[in-house]
Design a protein around this motif. Structure first.
Motif, PDB file in Angstrom:
ATOM      1  N   ARG A  69      47.377 -67.619  29.289  1.00 33.50           N
ATOM      2  CA  ARG A  69      46.643 -68.047  30.384  1.00 33.50           C
ATOM      3  C   ARG A  69      47.641 -68.370  31.617  1.00 33.50           C
ATOM      4  NH1 ARG A  69      41.578 -68.433  32.033  1.00 33.50           N
ATOM      5  NH2 ARG A  69      40.975 -70.078  33.379  1.00 33.50           N
ATOM      6  N   TRP A  70      47.417 -67.965  32.822  1.00 29.81           N
ATOM      7  CA  TRP A  70      48.037 -68.478  34.148  1.00 29.81           C
ATOM      8  C   TRP A  70      46.876 -68.840  35.059  1.00 29.81           C
ATOM      9  CZ3 TRP A  70      53.505 -67.250  34.138  1.00 29.81           C
ATOM     10  CH2 TRP A  70      53.818 -66.471  32.995  1.00 29.81           C
ATOM     11  N   VAL A  71      47.139 -69.990  35.748  1.00 35.14           N
ATOM     12  CA  VAL A  71      46.397 -70.447  36.662  1.00 35.14           C
ATOM     13  C   VAL A  71      46.716 -70.555  38.101  1.00 35.14           C
ATOM     14  CG1 VAL A  71      45.138 -72.601  36.873  1.00 35.14           C
ATOM     15  CG2 VAL A  71      45.513 -72.035  34.691  1.00 35.14           C
ATOM     16  N   GLY A  72      45.841 -70.134  38.996  1.00 38.62           N
ATOM     17  CA  GLY A  72      46.089 -70.078  40.264  1.00 38.62           C
ATOM     18  C   GLY A  72      45.259 -71.078  41.021  1.00 38.62           C
ATOM     19  N   VAL A  73      44.928 -71.155  41.969  1.00 35.50           N
ATOM     20  CA  VAL A  73      44.238 -72.062  42.954  1.00 35.50           C
ATOM     21  C   VAL A  73      42.857 -71.961  43.165  1.00 35.50           C
ATOM     22  CG1 VAL A  73      46.508 -72.761  44.303  1.00 35.50           C
ATOM     23  CG2 VAL A  73      44.881 -71.034  45.136  1.00 35.50           C
ATOM     24  N   GLU A  74      42.059 -72.870  43.238  1.00 35.28           N
ATOM     25  CA  GLU A  74      40.486 -72.566  43.535  1.00 35.28           C
ATOM     26  C   GLU A  74      39.811 -71.721  42.634  1.00 35.28           C
ATOM     27  OE1 GLU A  74      39.921 -71.657  47.608  1.00 35.28           O
ATOM     28  OE2 GLU A  74      41.227 -73.044  48.319  1.00 35.28           O
ATOM     29  N   GLY A  75      40.038 -72.101  41.341  1.00 34.33           N
ATOM     30  CA  GLY A  75      39.616 -71.429  40.063  1.00 34.33           C
ATOM     31  C   GLY A  75      40.045 -69.978  39.757  1.00 34.33           C
ATOM     32  N   MET A  76      41.230 -69.595  40.608  1.00 33.37           N
ATOM     33  CA  MET A  76      41.778 -68.261  40.220  1.00 33.37           C
ATOM     34  C   MET A  76      42.362 -68.410  39.083  1.00 33.37           C
ATOM     35  SD  MET A  76      40.409 -67.515  43.082  1.00 33.37           S
ATOM     36  CE  MET A  76      40.303 -68.071  44.604  1.00 33.37           C
ATOM     37  N   TYR A  77      42.549 -67.355  38.206  1.00 34.24           N
ATOM     38  CA  TYR A  77      43.275 -67.393  36.851  1.00 34.24           C
ATOM     39  C   TYR A  77      43.698 -65.888  36.711  1.00 34.24           C
ATOM     40  CZ  TYR A  77      38.781 -65.447  35.234  1.00 34.24           C
ATOM     41  OH  TYR A  77      37.998 -64.498  34.951  1.00 34.24           O
ATOM     42  N   LEU A  78      44.494 -65.735  35.634  1.00 33.88           N
ATOM     43  CA  LEU A  78      45.022 -64.579  35.067  1.00 33.88           C
ATOM     44  C   LEU A  78      45.054 -64.722  33.646  1.00 33.88           C
ATOM     45  CD1 LEU A  78      46.359 -61.661  35.018  1.00 33.88           C
ATOM     46  CD2 LEU A  78      48.454 -62.635  35.906  1.00 33.88           C
ATOM     47  N   ASN A  79      44.551 -63.951  32.664  1.00 35.52           N
ATOM     48  CA  ASN A  79      44.751 -63.883  31.119  1.00 35.52           C
ATOM     49  C   ASN A  79      45.364 -62.675  30.841  1.00 35.52           C
ATOM     50  OD1 ASN A  79      43.391 -66.482  30.921  1.00 35.52           O
ATOM     51  ND2 ASN A  79      41.511 -65.592  30.931  1.00 35.52           N
ATOM     52  N   LEU A  96      37.922 -65.778  45.736  1.00 37.19           N
ATOM     53  CA  LEU A  96      36.767 -66.452  45.440  1.00 37.19           C
ATOM     54  C   LEU A  96      35.599 -65.512  44.986  1.00 37.19           C
ATOM     55  CD1 LEU A  96      36.490 -69.068  48.079  1.00 37.19           C
ATOM     56  CD2 LEU A  96      36.976 -69.355  45.719  1.00 37.19           C
ATOM     57  N   ASP A  97      35.891 -64.274  45.521  1.00 39.40           N
ATOM     58  CA  ASP A  97      34.563 -63.199  45.319  1.00 39.40           C
ATOM     59  C   ASP A  97      34.818 -62.003  44.568  1.00 39.40           C
ATOM     60  OD1 ASP A  97      32.892 -64.378  47.228  1.00 39.40           O
ATOM     61  OD2 ASP A  97      34.155 -63.597  48.719  1.00 39.40           O
ATOM     62  N   HIS A  98      36.165 -61.791  44.017  1.00 35.05           N
ATOM     63  CA  HIS A  98      36.623 -60.846  43.191  1.00 35.05           C
ATOM     64  C   HIS A  98      37.083 -61.154  41.818  1.00 35.05           C
ATOM     65  CE1 HIS A  98      36.530 -59.416  47.279  1.00 35.05           C
ATOM     66  NE2 HIS A  98      36.049 -58.309  46.641  1.00 35.05           N
ATOM     67  N   ARG A  99      36.533 -60.419  40.875  1.00 31.96           N
ATOM     68  CA  ARG A  99      37.098 -60.707  39.466  1.00 31.96           C
ATOM     69  C   ARG A  99      37.040 -59.134  38.740  1.00 31.96           C
ATOM     70  NH1 ARG A  99      33.770 -62.839  34.314  1.00 31.96           N
ATOM     71  NH2 ARG A  99      35.686 -63.198  33.141  1.00 31.96           N
ATOM     72  N   GLY A 100      38.093 -59.189  37.812  1.00 30.19           N
ATOM     73  CA  GLY A 100      38.129 -57.819  37.038  1.00 30.19           C
ATOM     74  C   GLY A 100      39.162 -57.649  35.880  1.00 30.19           C
ATOM     75  N   THR A 101      39.056 -56.867  35.196  1.00 31.18           N
ATOM     76  CA  THR A 101      39.917 -56.437  34.014  1.00 31.18           C
ATOM     77  C   THR A 101      40.563 -55.261  34.105  1.00 31.18           C
ATOM     78  OG1 THR A 101      38.509 -57.883  32.614  1.00 31.18           O
ATOM     79  CG2 THR A 101      39.968 -56.290  31.513  1.00 31.18           C
ATOM     80  N   PHE A 102      42.189 -55.262  34.100  1.00 33.40           N
ATOM     81  CA  PHE A 102      42.798 -54.058  34.212  1.00 33.40           C
ATOM     82  C   PHE A 102      43.736 -53.759  33.179  1.00 33.40           C
ATOM     83  CE2 PHE A 102      41.697 -56.563  38.044  1.00 33.40           C
ATOM     84  CZ  PHE A 102      40.929 -55.376  38.902  1.00 33.40           C
ATOM     85  N   ARG A 145      51.518 -61.161  45.273  1.00 35.49           N
ATOM     86  CA  ARG A 145      51.906 -60.996  46.775  1.00 35.49           C
ATOM     87  C   ARG A 145      51.807 -62.487  47.226  1.00 35.49           C
ATOM     88  NH1 ARG A 145      47.223 -57.333  48.841  1.00 35.49           N
ATOM     89  NH2 ARG A 145      47.902 -55.995  47.138  1.00 35.49           N
ATOM     90  N   PRO A 146      52.262 -62.552  48.505  1.00 38.51           N
ATOM     91  CA  PRO A 146      52.311 -63.958  49.146  1.00 38.51           C
ATOM     92  C   PRO A 146      50.704 -64.514  49.181  1.00 38.51           C
ATOM     93  CG  PRO A 146      53.613 -62.434  50.458  1.00 38.51           C
ATOM     94  CD  PRO A 146      53.019 -61.769  49.311  1.00 38.51           C
ATOM     95  N   GLY A 147      50.545 -65.539  48.650  1.00 35.92           N
ATOM     96  CA  GLY A 147      49.298 -66.125  48.706  1.00 35.92           C
ATOM     97  C   GLY A 147      48.357 -65.929  47.353  1.00 35.92           C
ATOM     98  N   GLU A 148      48.739 -65.187  46.540  1.00 36.14           N
ATOM     99  CA  GLU A 148      48.526 -64.996  45.221  1.00 36.14           C
ATOM    100  C   GLU A 148      49.457 -65.062  44.210  1.00 36.14           C
ATOM    101  OE1 GLU A 148      45.969 -61.425  42.566  1.00 36.14           O
ATOM    102  OE2 GLU A 148      46.793 -60.992  44.370  1.00 36.14           O
ATOM    103  N   GLY A 149      49.210 -66.045  43.413  1.00 36.81           N
ATOM    104  CA  GLY A 149      50.128 -66.469  42.420  1.00 36.81           C
ATOM    105  C   GLY A 149      49.529 -67.108  41.296  1.00 36.81           C
ATOM    106  N   TYR A 150      50.090 -67.269  40.007  1.00 37.31           N
ATOM    107  CA  TYR A 150      49.303 -67.817  39.023  1.00 37.31           C
ATOM    108  C   TYR A 150      50.678 -68.561  38.463  1.00 37.31           C
ATOM    109  CZ  TYR A 150      46.076 -64.231  40.318  1.00 37.31           C
ATOM    110  OH  TYR A 150      45.129 -63.488  40.696  1.00 37.31           O
TER     111      TYR A 150
END
Length: 153
Positions: A69-79, A96-102, A145-150
């Protein structure tokens, strides 16, 4: 003496030319798109890296570094989990609006995955490099990308 002066400036001139060009996009989001994500090649070689591909023995060690698990800000995450068929699966909430599995693959640069038709790479870095003040000071992070990190919790 006058012949040495131009020779001393030549390396400086070459170094200046090697700098990346500034991003012309107004949003600061890179405009370059990368081709489809390729899984690591299964070739002999005892786990050596070749270009962007990572050999199987090295892939397992790199996958271990990214799993969990990796944690971002405001509820963002990466498993990140290992797939039985090889590669990894990324379950994420990236805003805040996008979630998915890739499905993703491990490369020498980081975790590559295709999200909404755009090839992305989550590269290792630190919290300061994410550009997010709530992750500043963290040491073990992945930056998409800038502004998206975990970061590791």
């Amino acid at each position: 003496m006058t012949m040495r002066f131009p020779l001393l400036l030549a390396p400086l001139a070459l170094a200046a030319c090697a700098q990346p060009a500034p991003d012309p996009s107004p949003s600061g989001t890179p405009t370059e798109r990368v081709g489809p994500v390729a899984a690591p090649r299964d070739e002999p070689g005892g786990g050596q890296m070749r270009g962007n591909a990572v050999e199987p023995a090295a892939t397992a060690a790199l996958e271990e570094r990214y799993l969990g698990r990796w944690v971002g800000v405001e509820g963002m995450y990466l498993n990140v989990t290992r797939r039985e068929a090889g590669g990894v699966t990324l379950d994420m909430q990236w805003d805040l609006d996008h979630r998915g599995t890739f499905d993703g693959s491990v490369t020498a640069e980081g975790l590559r995955f295709l999200r909404n038709g755009i090839a992305e790479t989550a590269v290792p870095g630190n919290g300061d490099a994410t550009g997010l003040k709530w992750l500043a000071g963290k040491k073990d992070c992945l930056i998409v990308r800038p502004g998206e990190g975990y970061c590791r919790p």
